[in-house]
Design a protein around this motif. Structure first.
Motif, PDB file in Angstrom:
ATOM      1  N   ASP A   1     -10.555  -3.305  -3.894  1.00 28.80           N
ATOM      2  CA  ASP A   1      -9.226  -3.575  -3.235  1.00 28.80           C
ATOM      3  C   ASP A   1      -9.243  -4.990  -3.166  1.00 28.80           C
ATOM      4  O   ASP A   1     -10.181  -5.758  -2.916  1.00 28.80           O
ATOM      5  CB  ASP A   1      -8.977  -2.944  -2.018  1.00 28.80           C
ATOM      6  CG  ASP A   1      -8.905  -1.284  -1.923  1.00 28.80           C
ATOM      7  OD1 ASP A   1      -8.581  -1.007  -2.964  1.00 28.80           O
ATOM      8  OD2 ASP A   1      -9.615  -0.707  -1.085  1.00 28.80           O
TER       9      ASP A   1
ATOM     10  N   ASP B   1       0.791  -1.191  -0.015  1.00 30.23           N
ATOM     11  CA  ASP B   1       0.044  -0.057   0.039  1.00 30.23           C
ATOM     12  C   ASP B   1       0.686   1.288  -0.107  1.00 30.23           C
ATOM     13  O   ASP B   1       0.540   2.209  -0.458  1.00 30.23           O
ATOM     14  CB  ASP B   1      -0.992  -0.091   0.957  1.00 30.23           C
ATOM     15  CG  ASP B   1      -1.948   1.094   1.117  1.00 30.23           C
ATOM     16  OD1 ASP B   1      -2.689   0.994   0.005  1.00 30.23           O
ATOM     17  OD2 ASP B   1      -2.130   1.891   2.062  1.00 30.23           O
ATOM     18  N   ALA B   2       2.056   1.203   0.810  1.00 34.88           N
ATOM     19  CA  ALA B   2       2.790   2.422   0.701  1.00 34.88           C
ATOM     20  C   ALA B   2       3.464   2.683  -0.521  1.00 34.88           C
ATOM     21  O   ALA B   2       3.501   4.021  -0.903  1.00 34.88           O
ATOM     22  CB  ALA B   2       3.947   2.072   1.607  1.00 34.88           C
TER      23      ALA B   2
ATOM     24  N   LEU C   1       0.876   8.102  -6.046  1.00 35.57           N
ATOM     25  CA  LEU C   1      -0.149   9.195  -5.907  1.00 35.57           C
ATOM     26  C   LEU C   1       0.676  10.601  -5.459  1.00 35.57           C
ATOM     27  O   LEU C   1       0.221  11.641  -5.965  1.00 35.57           O
ATOM     28  CB  LEU C   1      -1.238   8.894  -5.167  1.00 35.57           C
ATOM     29  CG  LEU C   1      -2.061   8.052  -5.626  1.00 35.57           C
ATOM     30  CD1 LEU C   1      -3.006   7.572  -4.574  1.00 35.57           C
ATOM     31  CD2 LEU C   1      -2.900   8.297  -6.787  1.00 35.57           C
ATOM     32  N   ALA C   2       1.485  10.395  -4.790  1.00 27.83           N
ATOM     33  CA  ALA C   2       2.347  11.632  -4.057  1.00 27.83           C
ATOM     34  C   ALA C   2       3.567  12.148  -4.843  1.00 27.83           C
ATOM     35  O   ALA C   2       4.247  13.036  -4.685  1.00 27.83           O
ATOM     36  CB  ALA C   2       2.516  11.638  -2.803  1.00 27.83           C
TER      37      ALA C   2
ATOM     38  N   ARG D   1       0.620   4.507  -2.492  1.00 31.29           N
ATOM     39  CA  ARG D   1       0.178   5.751  -1.989  1.00 31.29           C
ATOM     40  C   ARG D   1       1.451   6.858  -2.525  1.00 31.29           C
ATOM     41  O   ARG D   1       1.211   7.842  -2.780  1.00 31.29           O
ATOM     42  CB  ARG D   1       0.205   5.887  -0.575  1.00 31.29           C
ATOM     43  CG  ARG D   1      -1.006   5.396  -0.150  1.00 31.29           C
ATOM     44  CD  ARG D   1      -1.221   5.657   1.667  1.00 31.29           C
ATOM     45  NE  ARG D   1       0.003   5.477   2.276  1.00 31.29           N
ATOM     46  CZ  ARG D   1       0.291   4.237   2.810  1.00 31.29           C
ATOM     47  NH1 ARG D   1      -0.676   3.310   2.810  1.00 31.29           N
ATOM     48  NH2 ARG D   1       1.264   4.194   3.591  1.00 31.29           N
TER      49      ARG D   1
END
Length: 107
Positions: free
Chosen positions: A92, A59-60, A66-67, A63
């Motif tokens: 998910d 998940d990291a 996205l950033a 994320r």
């Protein structure tokens, strides 16, 4: 590993544009750490429906993509949202393994 299935429906007749924008996103993710699969597919029965199949190391990693400032000069989320007739649907997943995934990560 984690996965996501995204389904997006474009405004009538704009599925090709939506797919093109998402393919640009996919090209920007080529080689991005933790991105194992980012597959864009157009529904064979409805060209205004586009699916994104994602597999991330964790998940990291998802994320972080996205950033990531390195992806900032690509298509913005607003570019995708402007083409949609309805909100995207997201499912998910817990990825167990399969063809195309790193062998050492599979049970």
């Amino acid at each position: 590993m984690i996965g996501r299935l995204m389904t997006m429906t474009a405004h009538a007749g704009r599925g090709g544009e939506l797919a093109a924008v998402l393919l640009r996103v996919a090209r920007r993710l080529q080689g991005f750490p933790g991105c194992e699969i980012y597959l864009i597919s157009q529904d064979a029965a409805d060209s205004d429906t586009v699916h994104v199949t994602e597999v991330w190391r964790d998940d990291a990693s998802a994320r972080a993509a996205l950033a990531a400032p390195s992806l900032a000069d690509g298509p913005a989320p607003a570019d995708v949202l402007a083409l949609l007739s309805t909100a995207p649907r997201r499912m998910d997943l817990a990825v167990l393994g399969g063809v195309g995934l790193p062998v050492d990560d599979q049970p």
